[in-house]
Structures are given as C-alpha cells and as structure tokens.
Scaffold this motif. Structure first.
Motif, PDB file in Angstrom:
ATOM      1  N   GLY A 253      21.974  20.247  18.404  1.00  0.00           N
ATOM      2  CA  GLY A 253      21.458  19.739  17.136  1.00  0.00           C
ATOM      3  C   GLY A 253      22.566  19.494  16.127  1.00  0.00           C
ATOM      4  N   HIS A 254      23.539  20.405  16.076  1.00  0.00           N
ATOM      5  CA  HIS A 254      24.668  20.237  15.158  1.00  0.00           C
ATOM      6  C   HIS A 254      25.467  18.982  15.504  1.00  0.00           C
ATOM      7  CE1 HIS A 254      27.767  21.267  12.353  1.00  0.00           C
ATOM      8  NE2 HIS A 254      28.680  21.444  13.285  1.00  0.00           N
ATOM      9  N   TYR A 255      25.688  18.771  16.793  1.00  0.00           N
ATOM     10  CA  TYR A 255      26.428  17.587  17.239  1.00  0.00           C
ATOM     11  C   TYR A 255      25.662  16.314  16.879  1.00  0.00           C
ATOM     12  CZ  TYR A 255      28.614  14.252  20.461  1.00  0.00           C
ATOM     13  OH  TYR A 255      29.233  13.150  21.005  1.00  0.00           O
ATOM     14  N   GLU A 256      24.348  16.311  17.158  1.00  0.00           N
ATOM     15  CA  GLU A 256      23.548  15.109  16.909  1.00  0.00           C
ATOM     16  C   GLU A 256      23.441  14.821  15.417  1.00  0.00           C
ATOM     17  OE1 GLU A 256      21.518  11.739  18.062  1.00  0.00           O
ATOM     18  OE2 GLU A 256      22.653  13.198  19.262  1.00  0.00           O
ATOM     19  N   TRP A 257      23.288  15.868  14.587  1.00  0.00           N
ATOM     20  CA  TRP A 257      23.181  15.668  13.144  1.00  0.00           C
ATOM     21  C   TRP A 257      24.490  15.135  12.575  1.00  0.00           C
ATOM     22  CZ3 TRP A 257      20.678  14.263   9.262  1.00  0.00           C
ATOM     23  CH2 TRP A 257      21.004  14.610   7.956  1.00  0.00           C
ATOM     24  N   ASP A 258      25.613  15.656  13.049  1.00  0.00           N
ATOM     25  CA  ASP A 258      26.910  15.154  12.593  1.00  0.00           C
ATOM     26  C   ASP A 258      27.108  13.700  13.000  1.00  0.00           C
ATOM     27  OD1 ASP A 258      27.613  17.432  11.303  1.00  0.00           O
ATOM     28  OD2 ASP A 258      28.889  18.233  12.878  1.00  0.00           O
ATOM     29  N   ARG A 259      26.571  13.325  14.154  1.00  0.00           N
ATOM     30  CA  ARG A 259      26.659  11.927  14.572  1.00  0.00           C
ATOM     31  C   ARG A 259      25.771  11.045  13.695  1.00  0.00           C
ATOM     32  NH1 ARG A 259      23.967   8.302  17.656  1.00  0.00           N
ATOM     33  NH2 ARG A 259      22.279   9.793  17.988  1.00  0.00           N
ATOM     34  N   ILE A 260      24.585  11.543  13.343  1.00  0.00           N
ATOM     35  CA  ILE A 260      23.664  10.779  12.500  1.00  0.00           C
ATOM     36  C   ILE A 260      24.230  10.610  11.096  1.00  0.00           C
ATOM     37  CG2 ILE A 260      21.376  10.824  11.417  1.00  0.00           C
ATOM     38  CD1 ILE A 260      20.340  12.202  13.942  1.00  0.00           C
ATOM     39  N   LYS A 261      24.895  11.664  10.581  1.00  0.00           N
ATOM     40  CA  LYS A 261      25.448  11.593   9.227  1.00  0.00           C
ATOM     41  C   LYS A 261      26.421  10.437   9.069  1.00  0.00           C
ATOM     42  CE  LYS A 261      26.886  15.869   8.859  1.00  0.00           C
ATOM     43  NZ  LYS A 261      27.474  17.119   8.285  1.00  0.00           N
ATOM     44  N   LEU A 262      27.147  10.111  10.132  1.00  0.00           N
ATOM     45  CA  LEU A 262      28.116   9.021  10.058  1.00  0.00           C
ATOM     46  C   LEU A 262      27.444   7.660   9.952  1.00  0.00           C
ATOM     47  CD1 LEU A 262      30.696  10.236  12.738  1.00  0.00           C
ATOM     48  CD2 LEU A 262      30.799  10.538  10.268  1.00  0.00           C
ATOM     49  N   ARG A 263      26.143   7.587  10.240  1.00  0.00           N
ATOM     50  CA  ARG A 263      25.413   6.318  10.190  1.00  0.00           C
ATOM     51  C   ARG A 263      24.541   6.188   8.957  1.00  0.00           C
ATOM     52  NH1 ARG A 263      23.446   5.605  16.535  1.00  0.00           N
ATOM     53  NH2 ARG A 263      25.518   5.854  17.462  1.00  0.00           N
ATOM     54  N   ILE A 264      24.566   7.188   8.092  1.00  0.00           N
ATOM     55  CA  ILE A 264      23.782   7.100   6.859  1.00  0.00           C
ATOM     56  C   ILE A 264      24.408   6.049   5.946  1.00  0.00           C
ATOM     57  CG2 ILE A 264      23.031   8.363   4.809  1.00  0.00           C
ATOM     58  CD1 ILE A 264      23.103  10.903   6.437  1.00  0.00           C
ATOM     59  N   PRO A 265      23.610   5.134   5.402  1.00  0.00           N
ATOM     60  CA  PRO A 265      24.167   4.105   4.519  1.00  0.00           C
ATOM     61  C   PRO A 265      24.936   4.717   3.353  1.00  0.00           C
ATOM     62  CG  PRO A 265      21.898   3.590   5.098  1.00  0.00           C
ATOM     63  CD  PRO A 265      22.162   4.964   5.613  1.00  0.00           C
ATOM     64  N   ILE A 266      26.071   4.113   3.027  1.00  0.00           N
ATOM     65  CA  ILE A 266      26.953   4.494   1.922  1.00  0.00           C
ATOM     66  C   ILE A 266      27.629   5.837   2.194  1.00  0.00           C
ATOM     67  CG2 ILE A 266      27.130   4.994  -0.541  1.00  0.00           C
ATOM     68  CD1 ILE A 266      24.800   3.129  -1.027  1.00  0.00           C
ATOM     69  N   ALA A 267      26.840   6.904   2.375  1.00  0.00           N
ATOM     70  CA  ALA A 267      27.436   8.235   2.567  1.00  0.00           C
ATOM     71  C   ALA A 267      28.154   8.340   3.907  1.00  0.00           C
ATOM     72  CB  ALA A 267      26.362   9.313   2.454  1.00  0.00           C
ATOM     73  N   GLY A 268      27.649   7.644   4.924  1.00  0.00           N
ATOM     74  CA  GLY A 268      28.226   7.759   6.251  1.00  0.00           C
ATOM     75  C   GLY A 268      29.687   7.347   6.310  1.00  0.00           C
ATOM     76  N   LYS A 269      30.021   6.230   5.674  1.00  0.00           N
ATOM     77  CA  LYS A 269      31.410   5.764   5.733  1.00  0.00           C
ATOM     78  C   LYS A 269      32.337   6.681   4.953  1.00  0.00           C
ATOM     79  CE  LYS A 269      30.719   2.449   1.928  1.00  0.00           C
ATOM     80  NZ  LYS A 269      30.813   1.023   1.524  1.00  0.00           N
TER      81      LYS A 269
END
Length: 412
Positions: A253-269
């Motif tokens: 879950g930690h790995y998947e959430w960290d991967r998802i965070k990188l795709r969040i608009p604006i905040a991800g980049k």
C-alpha cells in the motif's frame, strides 16, 4: 529477554529481515552493526510491547518533556562541525554541546553518546543507538567520515543537506497555507448550509405540497441524513480514514500510494522534483565523501521518502552491479528528464559525477522553488471551479422550486 524484529541491509546492500533477542532495541542495533548489518527498523516482535526506559531514552522521546526536532539536529550538526574544524577533540566538543543544549531531550542524547564513546564505541555506532534522532543516511555519512578522516567536512555537508530539507518543508507549508484556508472555509460553509439553511427551506417547500425537482430532493435527503444520522457519517469517515492509514502502512500500500502521489495534478510534479532533488543532493554528498557508487546507491535509496522512487534507485543499483553505466541505469529507471540524463552522461565522461549530481540537485531545487511560489496561482482556478460548482448546486437546488412555483402562480 525480549525479542525484536528488524530489517536492514548487509554489506552487499541486500535487504535482510529477522529477529533477535536483546535487552533493548539499542542492544539489538549494536549486535546488527557488529555483524555487518545496517539496521533500518527495529521494533518489538510482539504487537503492543513496550520499550524499556533505556530504549525510550535512546530514541529521544519523552511523552511529557522536550522532543528532538529537525532544527535541533541541524544546529547540532553545524556546531559539531565548527568545533571539530577548530581542532577540539570529539569528547570535549560533545561535552560543551551537552552543557549548552537548551532542549533537554537533545542534552540527554548527547550525554548518552558521550557515555557510549567512553565505553569504546565509535561515533557512528554511538549515534546509531538513537535511530529516531539520526537517520540512516546521517549515520552512513558519519561512518564514512570516520573511515576517511574527514569527519568535520562530512558534518558540514550534512548541515547543507539538512538545511535544504528544512527549506523545502517550510516552502511547502507556506505554499499550502492559502489553499488549506480556502478549503477549510468551503467545508465550514457547506456544513452550515447543510445543517441550518437547507432544513429551513425544506419546511417552506413542504408547505407548498408540490413535487420538488430531483436536485432539490437530493439536497434535502442528504441534509436530513446528516442531521439525523450524523454519527453514522462521522463513523464512516473515521473507518475510511483508518482503513486508508492501515493500507498505507503495508509495504504494498505504501508503494502504491507513493506511486499515485506522483500522478496527482500539480502536487505530483512538485513531489517528483523534490524527491529527485533529494536523491541528487544525497548522491553528490555520498560521492564527494568517498563512498563507492554501489554503496552510495544503497545509502541514498534508504533516504528516499517515496517508496516508488526508492525502488527505482535500488533497481539502478542492481543494474550498475551487473556492469551497466550509471547513464544506462538512469535511462532504465524512467524517472529522469532528457536534460538530466545528458548531465549524468557528461559527469561520467568527465569524471566529475559528484559535481554534475550537485548541479542536478540545484536545478531540481530551483524548479521546486518556482513551482511552490506559483502553487497558489495554480491551485486558485481549481478552487474557484470547485466553489462555483458548489454554489451552483446549492443555488439550483434551493431556488429552482421557488422559481417553478413563481412561474405557476404567474400562469394562474
């Protein structure tokens, strides 16, 4: 004697897990270091087991006293560098810092480090007895400084590294202050409308005896549910939050959430660039301190606060172990821009890889600072759209019935 489960890395950089018996977690850490394993996490083998008083003190945690903050470690690092550069022996330097320390928890930790040094342990091993105060990367760099005889230089670079992290945190907090205030205000407004305004209109609409539009019926139904079954709503939110935290606490879950965070608009980049800036700065620091590239990759991977990118760094290390160049390993990771890859290529060819990685870290840091400065402007259109949609739904739901009744009255 209690048992502790641990995870760490051996001399080859491989992840190892197991359990050991020891009086405290600090004693287990000593056993691991003596066997060539760098501990990453040590915790009681039984859930809910309590640490002993010694372990609690070594962690720098006191429920009712001072807590050691990032700025305390930052100040200690700068001061110990100045004292060592002036030629003051380490024991005298620690004694002086202990006496002048304002934070009582930090003073206690420094006293325990001095006691550990008196018993014949090295500085890095003494610091390793306080894993909640000094990170794995910090300990690795201190150990490198001891081996190379450049301890004061390592402390200076660690100070720059910690200062960079502090600056990033402050910029993020500053950038999120305005959007957080707006979102909180919207939540309060929605609560007031849902609890007080809509029920008042519902009583008026009930007196008309006419069929209400679908949107109005939805708003009134949700308002009634909130008023009469609010505890179920709060319970559902609490359960969802606990379930999410439990999922994130797992490795997958930690790995998947960290991967998802990188795709969040604006905040991800921003998260992506900040993490890569930390990677580049950490790698440059380790390389300049004389750490071999394989060990540097292992050490840097342990400092990443994003499990997804940390996994990419570990795969880069594996590729380098197989004989590939850093450039090819970086291309395979798929997280670097073409400009960065070109700088890595130049660094490898010129033999100035540490300088190039420092430039990469500076470049990413500048980009992150720019993104943070314009974060409010980037989020503002999204907030305006959200506010507009909320107002539109409430306005249509409340005023459509009034408008329909007025139109019917005019036709009569």
């Amino acid at each position: 004697m209690p048992a502790f489960s641990y995870s760490g890395r051996n001399s080859a950089g491989e992840l190892v897990n197991g359990s050991l018996e020891g009086a405290t977690s600090s004693a287990v850490a000593d056993l691991l270091f003596s066997s060539g394993i760098t501990p990453l996490e040590i915790k009681p083998a039984l859930a809910g087991a309590k640490e002993t008083a010694e372990a609690g003190a070594s962690g720098g945690f006191d429920l009712f006293g001072d807590r050691i903050r990032h700025v305390d470690v930052l100040l200690f690092t700068r001061q110990i560098h100045t004292l060592l550069k002036a030629g003051i022996p380490i024991m005298r330097a620690l004694a002086g810092l202990q006496e002048s320390a304002v934070n009582q928890a930090m003073k206690k930790v420094l006293g325990q480090i001095r006691t550990s040094l008196d018993s014949g342990r090295e500085l890095s091993l003494s610091m390793a007895r306080h894993p909640t105060v000094f990170s794995g990367f910090y300990l690795s760099m201190v150990r490198v400084g001891e081996m190379t005889g450049r301890l004061e230089e390592v402390f200076l670079r660690l100070f720059d590294h910690l200062e960079f992290e502090r600056l990033m945190r402050e910029q993020v907090k500053s950038a999120l202050r305005y959007p957080s205030f707006v979102v909180a205000a919207m939540a309060v407004a929605l609560f007031v409308v849902n609890i007080f305004v809509i029920p008042a209109f519902a009583k008026v609409f009930a007196g008309f005896g006419a069929e209400l539009p679908l949107l109005t019926r939805i708003l009134i139904g949700f308002s009634n549910f909130t008023v009469h079954w609010w505890y179920i709503l709060i319970g559902a939110i609490a359960v969802a939050g606990a379930a999410f935290r439990g999922w994130v606490a797992t490795t997958a879950g930690h790995y998947e959430w960290d991967r998802i965070k990188l795709r969040i608009p604006i905040a991800g980049k921003i998260i992506h660039k900040a993490t890569l800036a930390r990677f580049a700065r950490s790698f440059a620091l380790a390389s300049r301190s004389g750490v071999p590239i394989i060990q540097a990759m292992t050490t840097v991977a342990n400092t990443m606060d994003n499990a997804y990118i940390a996994d990419k760094v570990e795969r880069m290390r594996d590729s380098i172990e197989r004989g590939e160049s850093l450039l090819r390993a970086s291309i395979g990771a798929g997280v670097f821009t073409p400009v960065v890859l070109q700088m890595i290529a130049v660094g490898e060819e010129s033999g100035a890889l540490d300088e190039m990685m420092e430039e990469i870290g500076g470049m990413y840091q500048n980009e992150v600072e720019y993104e943070l400065k314009t974060l409010a402007q980037q989020i503002e259109p999204i907030l305006i759209v959200m506010l507009g949609v909320m107002v539109l739904i409430l306005a249509l739901g409340i005023f459509l019935p009034i408008w329909d009744l007025g139109r019917v009255a005019m036709h009569k």
